[in-house]
Enzyme design. Structure first.
Site, PDB file in Angstrom:
ATOM      1  CE  LYS A 197      -3.683   2.119   2.544  1.00  0.00           C
ATOM      2  NZ  LYS A 197      -4.608   1.847   3.774  1.00  0.00           N
ATOM      3  CB  SER A 269      -7.874   4.143   2.589  1.00  0.00           C
ATOM      4  OG  SER A 269      -6.946   3.619   3.718  1.00  0.00           O
ATOM      5  CB  SER A 293      -8.225   1.539   5.721  1.00  0.00           C
ATOM      6  OG  SER A 293      -8.886   2.751   5.649  1.00  0.00           O
TER       7      SER A 293
END
Length: 545
Positions: A197, A269, A293
């Site tokens: 990420k 996210s 997330s």
């Protein structure tokens, strides 16, 4: 005379009145360059709905004028996102530090051959990929090229990659093959391509945090989680997308899509991590969660995601959004995959004061039939039956449902976010921050008194939660995302069937929640449930023109 922003900051920090009161008082102060006077305080009292004596007004005026000067000095100091506050959250404050071994992690023994079909290899779980690499049926170089090709084929559709890391990946893959050929096998992550990420820093590559304002940002340091995955021999093939500053699935390159339904966002996210795993573009990925997330995109994209106990995995070198709620965790195709990855990344870190050593065993030591699983009134009968058939003991529980829990979470998260990016607000940055530009400014007006009150209420919620689940090892989750992110309890999310959305088949999910630092029991129950239902073996019908 301090400027308007500094005076507002002072009033908010002291918890004096409401935002309206603070603004009215500052407006008056701007007309008097000598500072805030008792008369100004008196004239603004009606806005705040409070009444002070003449002595109190004089005292407040004096304190605020003095404090504004101090705040001006503090505002002049530069603070990068990497600077931690000297206040830390501990989800289990009464638990003494762990001394002793941290446990062992051993993958399931397999006797399998390399799949003939490319898609079968692409969607193979980490357990199978590791077996194929270890037995030299597939080289790391072969696997890395294979996943890079798939990433580049499907990324235009899914928009799940910020940066490809081809050069690094090939070097790491070649090194992995040499080590394995020489008999130096590091474990189940060795030679496996993964996605990071893009809030995880890695030198030589951009770390954009998904935001236009930071799209060219490079950081010198290597995040601890990236180093641990690298030390385990894994191969980083991409920096995956996240919503701007870890909010949602919209980033400066567009919206990351759900492989099951590419007209739909992947949620966030950890948008690109979930999307790339679901589409069979990486062997596994690492995501992060502050308030959903990992769980939310795992639910949307039909992958298995583990949000560990707060403090289990170091956040050093990762974007700091909320210091007392941020967590790092694995996203993969199976529960056991998550266990193997977690085994490589958990543990203390001198650079992250909340990261702790606690044991983790895989497979778990407790027999399944000795584990107690909490169920709630909303737990479906279908789920109860699967668990009953597995032999676990079902125990009714009732989670705390205090009316203020959501407010507590909001005040803490918002206050810390505003502080983490205060330099941007002070500099007047308005563009390239996604939805945050306005909210950062608004959140600066939460008072220090209210922030600390929220943390006192958080402690109360933690006590109530501990009592509510003291009779179980694991419970079937429900509407507990805010609650468990506030208390720091670990959650694993896994596919649990499918539904129709506008005529399109999309995944549904179930969550299990464990005791603090109880990932071994948590993943034991979740794996048994996953094996019994096998929804994780379904694949999205991906097509590109």
């Amino acid at each position: 005379m301090p400027d308007r922003r500094e005076l507002l900051t002072t009033l908010a920090g002291l918890g004096v009145g409401t935002t309206i009161f603070q603004r009215a008082l500052v407006a008056s102060a701007q007309e008097n360059p000598t500072g805030i006077t008792a008369e100004m305080v008196k004239n603004a009292e009606w806005v705040a709905g409070i009444t002070l004596s003449d002595e109190q007004r004089a005292q407040v005026a004096t304190v605020l004028t003095r404090t504004a000067a101090s705040l001006k000095l503090m505002a002049a100091a530069s603070l990068g996102n990497e600077v931690l506050p000297a206040v830390h959250f501990n989800p289990a404050p009464g638990l003494p530090p762990h001394v002793g071994p941290l446990g062992t992690v051993t993958p399931t023994t397999l006797d399998a051959k390399k799949p003939d079909a490319a898609d079968d290899l692409a969607f193979a779980p980490l357990t199978l990929l590791a077996h194929l690499v270890r037995t030299k049926q597939v080289s790391s170089v072969e696997l890395t090229k294979f996943y890079l090709e798939r990433l580049k084929k499907f990324d235009p559709l899914l928009k799940c990659v910020v940066s490809f890391t081809d050069d690094l990946a090939m070097k790491q893959a070649e090194a992995a093959d040499k080590e394995i050929a020489a008999g130096k096998y590091r474990g189940p992550l060795h030679g496996i391509p993964w996605g990071a990420k893009d809030l995880i820093s890695y030198p030589g590559y951009k770390t954009t945090w998904g935001a236009e304002h930071y799209k060219d940002q490079t950081l010198d340091g290597k995040a601890t989680v990236a180093k641990k995955v690298e030390d385990a021999g894994a191969v980083m093939v991409a920096k995956t997308t996240l919503g701007a500053l870890a909010m949602g699935d919209e980033w400066f390159g567009g919206k990351t899509k759900n492989p099951w339904n590419p007209v739909q966002g992947s949620s966030g996210s950890s948008a690109g991590s979930a999307s790339s795993v679901a589409a069979g573009l990486v062997g596994f990925a690492i995501g992060s969660e502050t308030l959903g997330s990992i769980v939310s995109p795992s639910t949307r994209c039909g992958v298995t995601g583990l949000r560990p106990t707060f403090g289990r995995v170091s956040r050093h070198g990762c974007l700091a959004l909320t210091w007392t709620m941020d967590k790092i965790g694995p996203m993969a195709r199976s529960v056991e995959d998550c266990a193997l990855i977690f085994g490589a990344i958990h543990g203390s870190d001198a650079n992250d004061p909340v990261a702790v050593d606690r044991p983790f065993e895989w497979p778990g030591k407790k027999p399944l039939k000795e584990l107690r699983v909490g169920v709630q009134p909303t737990t479906p009968e279908k789920t109860r039956k699967v668990l009953t058939d597995l032999g676990v003991k079902l125990v009714p529980i009732k989670l705390p449902n205090e009316a203020y829990t959501g407010a507590v979470s909001s005040v803490i998260l918002n206050s810390e976010c505003a502080s983490a990016f205060d330099d941007l607000t002070r500099a007047g940055v308005k563009d390239g921050l996604g939805t945050y530009a306005t909210t950062f400014r608004a959140w600066r007006f939460i008072s220090a008194v209210d922030y600390l009150r929220a943390n006192r209420l958080r402690a109360k919620v933690m006590e109530l939660m501990a009592k509510a689940i003291e009779g179980v090892d694991v419970y079937v989750g429900g509407n507990d995302l805010v609650l468990t992110n506030l208390t720091g309890h670990p959650t694993v999310c896994l596919p649990n069937g499918f539904t129709q959305l506008n005529g399109v088949k999309v995944p549904t999910a179930i969550t299990f929640v464990g005791q603090l630092y109880g990932e071994s029991d948590l993943l034991t129950v979740a794996k048994a449930y996953q094996d019994a239902t096998a929804y994780h073996k379904e694949r999205p019908p991906l097509k590109v023109d």
